[in-house]
Design a protein around this motif. Structure first.
Motif, PDB file in Angstrom:
ATOM      1  N   SER A  12     -53.278  22.409 -10.736  1.00  0.00           N
ATOM      2  CA  SER A  12     -54.463  21.515 -11.414  1.00  0.00           C
ATOM      3  C   SER A  12     -55.179  20.549 -10.288  1.00  0.00           C
ATOM      4  N   ASP A  13     -54.114  20.212  -9.539  1.00  0.00           N
ATOM      5  CA  ASP A  13     -54.625  18.866  -8.432  1.00  0.00           C
ATOM      6  C   ASP A  13     -55.293  18.860  -7.515  1.00  0.00           C
ATOM      7  N   GLY A  14     -55.064  20.366  -6.859  1.00  0.00           N
ATOM      8  CA  GLY A  14     -55.813  20.884  -5.733  1.00  0.00           C
ATOM      9  C   GLY A  14     -54.575  21.928  -4.869  1.00  0.00           C
ATOM     10  N   SER A  15     -54.783  21.463  -3.564  1.00  0.00           N
ATOM     11  CA  SER A  15     -54.381  22.715  -2.999  1.00  0.00           C
ATOM     12  C   SER A  15     -52.941  22.291  -2.339  1.00  0.00           C
ATOM     13  N   PRO A  16     -51.701  23.133  -2.113  1.00  0.00           N
ATOM     14  CA  PRO A  16     -50.162  22.418  -2.011  1.00  0.00           C
ATOM     15  C   PRO A  16     -50.509  22.228  -0.214  1.00  0.00           C
ATOM     16  N   LEU A  17     -51.193  22.874   0.248  1.00  0.00           N
ATOM     17  CA  LEU A  17     -51.383  22.860   1.459  1.00  0.00           C
ATOM     18  C   LEU A  17     -51.826  20.679   1.925  1.00  0.00           C
ATOM     19  N   ASN A  18     -52.308  20.355   1.134  1.00  0.00           N
ATOM     20  CA  ASN A  18     -53.122  19.196   1.082  1.00  0.00           C
ATOM     21  C   ASN A  18     -52.261  17.898   0.780  1.00  0.00           C
ATOM     22  N   GLU A  19     -51.427  18.397  -0.449  1.00  0.00           N
ATOM     23  CA  GLU A  19     -50.160  17.515  -0.562  1.00  0.00           C
ATOM     24  C   GLU A  19     -49.633  18.138   0.034  1.00  0.00           C
ATOM     25  N   MET A  20     -48.874  18.958   1.298  1.00  0.00           N
ATOM     26  CA  MET A  20     -48.099  18.283   2.151  1.00  0.00           C
ATOM     27  C   MET A  20     -48.031  17.741   3.209  1.00  0.00           C
ATOM     28  N   ARG A  21     -49.732  17.666   3.226  1.00  0.00           N
ATOM     29  CA  ARG A  21     -50.154  17.207   4.476  1.00  0.00           C
ATOM     30  C   ARG A  21     -50.211  15.117   4.648  1.00  0.00           C
ATOM     31  N   ALA A  22     -50.041  15.508   2.967  1.00  0.00           N
ATOM     32  CA  ALA A  22     -50.140  14.243   2.456  1.00  0.00           C
ATOM     33  C   ALA A  22     -49.198  12.966   2.240  1.00  0.00           C
ATOM     34  N   CYS A  23     -47.741  14.286   2.097  1.00  0.00           N
ATOM     35  CA  CYS A  23     -46.525  14.396   2.039  1.00  0.00           C
ATOM     36  C   CYS A  23     -46.293  13.194   3.713  1.00  0.00           C
ATOM     37  N   ILE A  24     -46.800  14.243   4.250  1.00  0.00           N
ATOM     38  CA  ILE A  24     -46.555  13.606   5.847  1.00  0.00           C
ATOM     39  C   ILE A  24     -46.833  12.812   6.537  1.00  0.00           C
ATOM     40  N   ALA A  25     -48.130  12.644   6.313  1.00  0.00           N
ATOM     41  CA  ALA A  25     -48.758  11.688   6.544  1.00  0.00           C
ATOM     42  C   ALA A  25     -48.611  10.121   5.756  1.00  0.00           C
ATOM     43  N   ALA A  26     -47.489  10.092   4.579  1.00  0.00           N
ATOM     44  CA  ALA A  26     -47.178   9.223   4.068  1.00  0.00           C
ATOM     45  C   ALA A  26     -46.531   8.438   5.201  1.00  0.00           C
ATOM     46  N   ASP A  83     -43.139   6.876   6.178  1.00  0.00           N
ATOM     47  CA  ASP A  83     -41.469   5.760   5.888  1.00  0.00           C
ATOM     48  C   ASP A  83     -41.995   4.982   4.994  1.00  0.00           C
ATOM     49  N   HIS A  84     -41.419   4.583   4.584  1.00  0.00           N
ATOM     50  CA  HIS A  84     -41.166   3.380   3.028  1.00  0.00           C
ATOM     51  C   HIS A  84     -39.658   3.463   1.874  1.00  0.00           C
ATOM     52  N   PRO A  85     -39.838   2.637   1.609  1.00  0.00           N
ATOM     53  CA  PRO A  85     -38.514   2.316   0.439  1.00  0.00           C
ATOM     54  C   PRO A  85     -38.246   3.269  -0.355  1.00  0.00           C
ATOM     55  N   GLN A  86     -39.782   2.847  -1.474  1.00  0.00           N
ATOM     56  CA  GLN A  86     -40.067   3.695  -2.521  1.00  0.00           C
ATOM     57  C   GLN A  86     -40.272   5.097  -2.600  1.00  0.00           C
ATOM     58  N   LEU A  87     -40.602   5.381  -0.721  1.00  0.00           N
ATOM     59  CA  LEU A  87     -40.815   7.165  -0.193  1.00  0.00           C
ATOM     60  C   LEU A  87     -39.649   7.801  -0.715  1.00  0.00           C
ATOM     61  N   VAL A  88     -39.236   8.986  -0.754  1.00  0.00           N
ATOM     62  CA  VAL A  88     -38.142  10.079  -0.776  1.00  0.00           C
ATOM     63  C   VAL A  88     -38.135  10.434   0.770  1.00  0.00           C
ATOM     64  N   LEU A  98     -38.623   5.652  -6.926  1.00  0.00           N
ATOM     65  CA  LEU A  98     -39.034   6.220  -5.991  1.00  0.00           C
ATOM     66  C   LEU A  98     -40.354   6.372  -6.865  1.00  0.00           C
ATOM     67  N   LEU A  99     -41.463   7.037  -5.530  1.00  0.00           N
ATOM     68  CA  LEU A  99     -42.388   7.670  -6.068  1.00  0.00           C
ATOM     69  C   LEU A  99     -42.825   8.979  -5.781  1.00  0.00           C
ATOM     70  N   GLY A 100     -43.435   9.424  -6.064  1.00  0.00           N
ATOM     71  CA  GLY A 100     -43.125  11.427  -6.080  1.00  0.00           C
ATOM     72  C   GLY A 100     -44.394  11.997  -6.138  1.00  0.00           C
ATOM     73  N   ASP A 101     -44.887  12.926  -5.576  1.00  0.00           N
ATOM     74  CA  ASP A 101     -45.676  14.122  -6.288  1.00  0.00           C
ATOM     75  C   ASP A 101     -46.446  13.374  -5.616  1.00  0.00           C
ATOM     76  N   PHE A 102     -47.217  14.566  -3.851  1.00  0.00           N
ATOM     77  CA  PHE A 102     -48.267  14.142  -3.852  1.00  0.00           C
ATOM     78  C   PHE A 102     -49.233  14.827  -4.587  1.00  0.00           C
ATOM     79  N   GLY A 103     -49.232  15.778  -4.825  1.00  0.00           N
ATOM     80  CA  GLY A 103     -50.489  17.010  -5.221  1.00  0.00           C
ATOM     81  C   GLY A 103     -51.593  16.081  -5.509  1.00  0.00           C
ATOM     82  N   ALA A 104     -52.073  15.449  -6.189  1.00  0.00           N
ATOM     83  CA  ALA A 104     -53.156  15.071  -6.170  1.00  0.00           C
ATOM     84  C   ALA A 104     -53.861  13.874  -5.098  1.00  0.00           C
ATOM     85  N   ALA A 105     -53.101  13.170  -4.231  1.00  0.00           N
ATOM     86  CA  ALA A 105     -52.920  12.167  -3.143  1.00  0.00           C
ATOM     87  C   ALA A 105     -54.183  12.882  -2.727  1.00  0.00           C
TER      88      ALA A 105
END
Length: 433
Positions: A243-257, A259-264, A355-362
């Motif tokens: 519903s948010d978009g492509s899972p591949l975009n989610e993975m790229r956003a997770c990587i691009a995010a 390190d931060h103390p409030q990220l997994v 912790l903030l999670g779920d980058f599906g809509a990033a």
């Protein structure tokens, strides 16, 4: 789930909600016998391609779900249902949406994963529209009339053919959750192929244990990794559109995010999966951590649902607010909007750590401080303002300074909202005795 036999035998008389998933190829006429009570009709997962012309006889029907069927157009008879507010036709074969198919009282329209190349201008004649899900279609532009939908709060337009984000979109007074990744937009607004440094982990070094959870974009497992003694979490991404978009975009956003103390914490991405599924290895979160809220209900539409017993101390609210503002500032500096800044995507413990999670809509944007980037960031500030208001509603004490900040974040003039840098500074002052 109900049965067709029970429906035909009259054993469902008076029900307000009907769920039929039994390979239907035709709309059962016996549904009309429920016209004086039926409010929610779920026909998802059948083989339907049309609905009866007199569907409006279901005069109390408020919610209609027909996802995973065989519709090639949105049936015009839907527009004759006087009470209909929520409409879901995800994963069909819809190419055409007639103006006549849009109920006047529409609040939520879900057309994810279809073949729609254009939407009618009549969509702007739905003044109560709050939620519009259009990811995974073929849209080249959005109807100009949507600028009139001043109640629109959540918009998913990822994985379409849009070449620009219209100016009016960035000025909508209540838009808080926006996802647009996977469109042929200018480079700063597209997920980069190489989203950042991420160690590579061979699948042979991973041993999956049990499932921890799953969502629209993938399944999360507890696992063992040869490189360390402690258990890890592995997310295997699904290939299909969410519903948010492509899972591949989610993975790229997770990587691009980064390190931060409030990220997994991200340990690496997996290579050589036997089915070539994209996957990430992440830190394993203690099972005592919990989601701050549940996702929106049909009634709430775009608002999270909180357990009635959920109470937070003022200090916990301050810690959560400061943490989410900090991680949001971090993401914006990297040219990323989270797109789904909700309490149900925040893991927390009893001490207020989170912790903030779920980058599906990033989505990505230019980190240049320009007006478009500023507007996209302030849209997310509105989502933070909604979140802060909800946390204060769960709080045991009141705080005038936090409430004043919350009002600044939710004001309708997009560019008058503070940036997360300013929000973080204000929260530091509030936290200082």
């Amino acid at each position: 789930m109900h049965t067709l036999d029970d429906l035909k035998a009259g054993r469902l008389a008076g029900v307000t909600r009907l769920n039929l998933q039994c390979g239907l190829e035709h709309f059962p006429k016996e549904i009309f016998d429920l016209a004086d009570s039926l409010e929610i009709l779920n026909l998802t997962g059948n083989r339907l391609s049309e609905l009866p012309e007199d569907l409006g006889r279901l005069h109390k029907l408020e919610v209609l779900f027909c996802s995973d069927n065989r519709f090639t157009q949105l049936p015009e008879s839907i527009g004759h249902c006087p009470a209909l507010e929520v409409l879901g036709f995800k994963s069909n074969r819809i190419e055409q949406v007639s103006p006549a198919a849009l109920p006047r009282r529409l609040r939520a329209l879900i057309l994810t994963d279809n073949c729609i190349s254009a939407l009618p201008e009549a969509l702007g004649d739905c003044p109560d529209l709050q939620k519009l899900m259009l990811a995974g279609n073929r849209l080249r532009e959005l109807p100009q009339s949507l600028a009139r939908c001043h109640k629109l709060e959540l918009l998913r337009i990822a994985a379409n053919h849009l070449q620009a984000l219209p100016d009016w979109l960035l000025q909508l007074p209540r838009l808080a959750w926006l996802a647009y990744a996977g469109n042929p937009l200018p480079a700063p607004y597209c997920a980069p192929e190489d989203a950042g440094h991420c160690p590579r982990i061979d699948w042979q070094h991973i041993s999956l244990a049990h499932v921890l959870g799953q969502g629209a974009s993938g399944v999360i497992y507890q696992a063992n990794w040869q490189q360390q003694d402690a258990a890890v979490a592995v997310k295997l991404f699904k290939g299909q559109m969410t519903s948010d978009g492509s899972p591949l975009n989610e993975m790229r956003a997770c990587i691009a995010a980064g390190d931060h103390p409030q990220l997994v914490r991200l340990a690496g991405r997996i290579d050589n999966h036997p089915e070539q599924l994209p996957a990430l290895v992440m830190q394993l979160i203690e099972p005592s951590w919990f989601n701050l809220a549940g996702p929106p209900s049909l009634q709430a539409c775009t608002r999270d649902t909180y357990a009635s017993e959920r109470r937070l101390s003022l200090s916990a609210v301050k810690r959560v607010a400061a943490a989410i503002a900090s991680v949001s500032e971090h993401l914006h500096r990297r040219g990323i909007t989270h797109g789904d800044l909700y309490a149900h995507n925040i893991l927390a413990n009893e001490q207020g750590q989170c912790l903030l999670g779920d980058f599906g809509a990033a989505s990505f944007h230019a980190a240049d401080g320009g007006p478009t980037a500023a507007a996209l960031q302030r849209i997310e500030v509105l989502a933070f303002g909604v979140l802060l208001g909800e946390l204060l509603a769960c709080c045991e004490d009141d705080c005038s300074s936090l409430r004043a900040l919350q009002r600044r974040c939710v004001q309708p003039e997009v560019l008058l909202r503070p940036a997360f840098e300013q929000i973080s500074q204000q929260l530091q002052k509030i936290a200082t005795p």
